[in-house]
Design an enzyme around this catalytic site. Structure first.
Site, PDB file in Angstrom:
ATOM      1  N   GLY A  60       0.798  -1.213   0.000  1.00 50.47           N
ATOM      2  CA  GLY A  60       0.000   0.000   0.000  1.00 50.47           C
ATOM      3  C   GLY A  60       0.835   1.270   0.000  1.00 50.47           C
ATOM      4  O   GLY A  60       1.938   1.322  -0.548  1.00 50.47           O
ATOM      5  N   SER A  61       0.323   2.301   0.650  1.00 48.31           N
ATOM      6  CA  SER A  61       0.916   3.637   0.557  1.00 48.31           C
ATOM      7  C   SER A  61       2.266   3.778   1.242  1.00 48.31           C
ATOM      8  O   SER A  61       2.930   4.806   1.067  1.00 48.31           O
ATOM      9  CB  SER A  61      -0.054   4.679   1.129  1.00 48.31           C
ATOM     10  OG  SER A  61      -1.198   4.781   0.310  1.00 48.31           O
TER      11      SER A  61
END
Length: 584
Positions: free
Chosen positions: A306-307
């Site tokens: 993810g981020s």
């Protein structure tokens, strides 16, 4: 003259006669004597030859049998090991401060000599009074095999069980001494330590690593004994390890998650001070955790992070010189590419500076930055950080990352914000450590390592100026962005959240998340990196939802608050670090 006297005179005359009539008789006597002597000589020679031949034949038979035994493979039908292997010692395992993590204890195992068992039925019935879970059919089959001379019945008995079985007085039943591995901390460091099999041989974790360093080969060659060995010291701190494991287990329970994990790394040496994955298992009883607990999700599980990957995208752009912290990118509208629409979760719908892109975790802004750098440099940079290669460390349970076979523009854009490449959480933490320690990539270790030793193997992967910029971004996000709830009073924490939709049946799910969190502290002079993740949480902290800020972040905050004082990190209060307490 008497008759007897006449006979004597006649015999005397005949004996001393020299008449020619006596010569043939004398010659016959001599030839008879020679013949007898030759016959006896020939008989003696024949007997000697026969004796020598017999000895040669016997020794040939013995030599032939010895050669046959030497070429015959070992008999594998018996499960018994030689006494020296049953009692061979494994080295103790201790933490960096000498606290005991694993050791050997003496025990006994129950065996039978079936050829000496009088009544197998009665023997089984009596044994079940002490061992009620004994396999009745299997044990009877072993005891009824009259041609067998050995069979294990139960390994590693307690002293009480041994005493009770001895009291039964069953003929043909005996005990053999063994050593059993004991882990005083139970599940505390299960995935790091691993476990051993019934014969005290390493199967997983550092136990297998120790065997792979030569202990197993020595045992196979019969060169081990029951003398104590030098303890193996690990890099982990048992106090920190307990905190990490406690935080992870609580997160799985509190957030109703499928799994969770965390690690604390010294960013200057690569030493792992604590690492846990849940669900786990008790290495004293490893089979009880076989369903889910054996999987070490920190090193043997790969996930889209993810981020948190935006940290690496920013570092790539800054290190390339094509982007600076003063640049800005238009994040007003979503990006449409390859039939997909890329939008922001916390959309600001305006032009964002680079720090703002990081603060608001803008997918649009990050994608435009990656596109500016290019596909091949993007792939090369992640490879340089070790995110696309299998991690090198002592634990045997390490999974290789996955990536697209061919990198296209859509792949580079989605990978820039953490979708499309799956890596292990631990190697993500290692790569992030390189971005805040001055640019040095140091492979992780579970053994003690000094800074000088780390510097000798370190690889410069980014410029020092890039490392300084990443520290600024992490601190900026830690004070104004999604990581602000991770700030522990007294400790300046820089961080980045990551919330990734999980792939289910080839499609991204809108309800299942894999959340991760990176935190470096103290960010003004980083010493430690904390990596946490939680898999498929069903709830979040204080009802805040299932995103990273309410699931993975609280795990890291709990670890830092409890472990920082133990690690010797001095808290800082106020701008000049002066005490803010006043007495009246």
């Amino acid at each position: 003259m008497s008759f007897l006297s006449r006979i004597m005179i006649l015999k005397s005359k005949a004996h001393f006669s020299t008449d020619g009539n006596n010569r043939p008789s004398d010659s016959f006597s001599r030839s008879t004597f020679e013949g007898a002597r030759k016959r006896k000589s020939n008989q003696a020679k024949s007997r000697v030859v026969l004796l020598v031949t017999s000895f040669i034949a016997v020794y040939c038979v013995i030599g032939g049998r010895l050669a046959q035994f030497a070429m015959t493979p070992p008999d594998t039908t018996s499960s018994i090991l030689p006494p020296d292997r049953l009692m061979a010692s494994r080295p103790d395992i201790v933490d960096r401060n000498g606290a005991l993590l694993a050791t050997d204890i003496r025990t006994v195992s129950l065996f039978a000599e079936p050829n000496k068992i009088i009544d197998p039925d009665e023997a089984v019935e009596e044994l079940r009074t002490v061992l009620p879970d004994l396999d009745t059919k299997g044990t009877y089959k072993k005891l009824a095999a009259k041609t067998s001379h050995f069979a294990w019945l139960r390994r590693q008995l307690t002293p009480k069980q041994q005493s009770q079985i001895l009291a039964l007085g069953i003929p043909g039943i005996g005990f053999r001494p063994e050593k059993r591995r004991f882990y005083p901390g139970g599940s505390t460091a299960a995935h790091i330590l691993g476990y051993v099999n019934i014969d005290n041989r390493g199967v997983a974790g550092m136990e297998k690593y120790i065997d792979d360093q030569g202990l197993a080969d020595l045992a196979a060659a019969g060169m081990t004994n029951d003398q104590p060995l030098q303890p193996v010291k690990l890099s982990i701190d048992l106090r920190v390890q307990g905190i990490v494991r406690d935080a992870v287990v609580n997160a799985v329970k509190n957030f109703q998650a499928k799994g969770a994990g965390a690690a604390v790394i010294d960013i200057h040496t690569g030493e792992v001070l604590g690492m846990a994955s849940a669900p786990d298992f008790d290495p004293n009883y490893p089979n009880e955790g076989a369903t889910e607990g054996w999987l070490n999700r920190m090193t043997n599980g790969t996930f889209e992070m993810g981020s948190t990957f935006k940290t690496f995208t920013m570092a790539m752009a800054l290190d390339s010189g094509k982007v600076t912290l003063r640049d800005a990118f238009d994040a007003t509208n979503p990006i449409r590419i390859g039939g997909f629409i890329i939008h922001d979760f916390h959309g600001q719908h305006r032009v964002l500076t680079v720090p703002e892109i990081f603060q608001y975790s803008s997918n649009i802004g990050t994608a435009k930055i990656a596109d500016l750098v290019g596909i091949d440099p993007h792939k090369e940079f992640l490879t340089r950080l070790g995110l696309l290669n299998k991690m090198d460390t002592e634990l045997p349970e390490v999974k290789a990352p996955s990536q697209p076979r061919v990198w296209k523009k859509i792949n580079s854009i989605t990978i820039s914000f953490g979708h499309g490449v799956s890596t292990t959480p631990l190697q993500t933490a290692v790569a992030a450590s390189a971005l805040v320690n001055g640019g040095k990539l140091i492979e992780p270790t579970f053994l003690p390592r000094t800074r000088d030793q780390a510097d000798a193997i370190a690889k410069m992967v980014v410029k020092k100026s890039t490392s300084d910029d990443i520290r600024f971004l992490l601190e900026f996000n830690g004070t104004r962005g999604s990581g602000r709830n991770a700030r522990v009073p007294g400790y300046n924490v820089g961080s980045k959240t990551g919330t990734a939709d999980k792939v289910v049946n080839g499609r991204y799910s809108n309800t299942l998340n894999f959340n991760s969190f990176l935190a470096a502290f103290p960010i003004d002079n980083p010493q430690y990196m904390v990596m946490t993740f939680i898999d498929e949480p069903k709830s979040g902290e204080r009802g805040g939802g299932t995103i990273s800020a309410f699931t993975a972040l609280p795990i890291a905050r709990d670890i830092i608050a409890r472990a920082a004082p133990i690690l010797g990190v001095q808290p800082s209060f106020g701008k000049d670090n002066s005490a803010l307490l006043a007495s009246y």
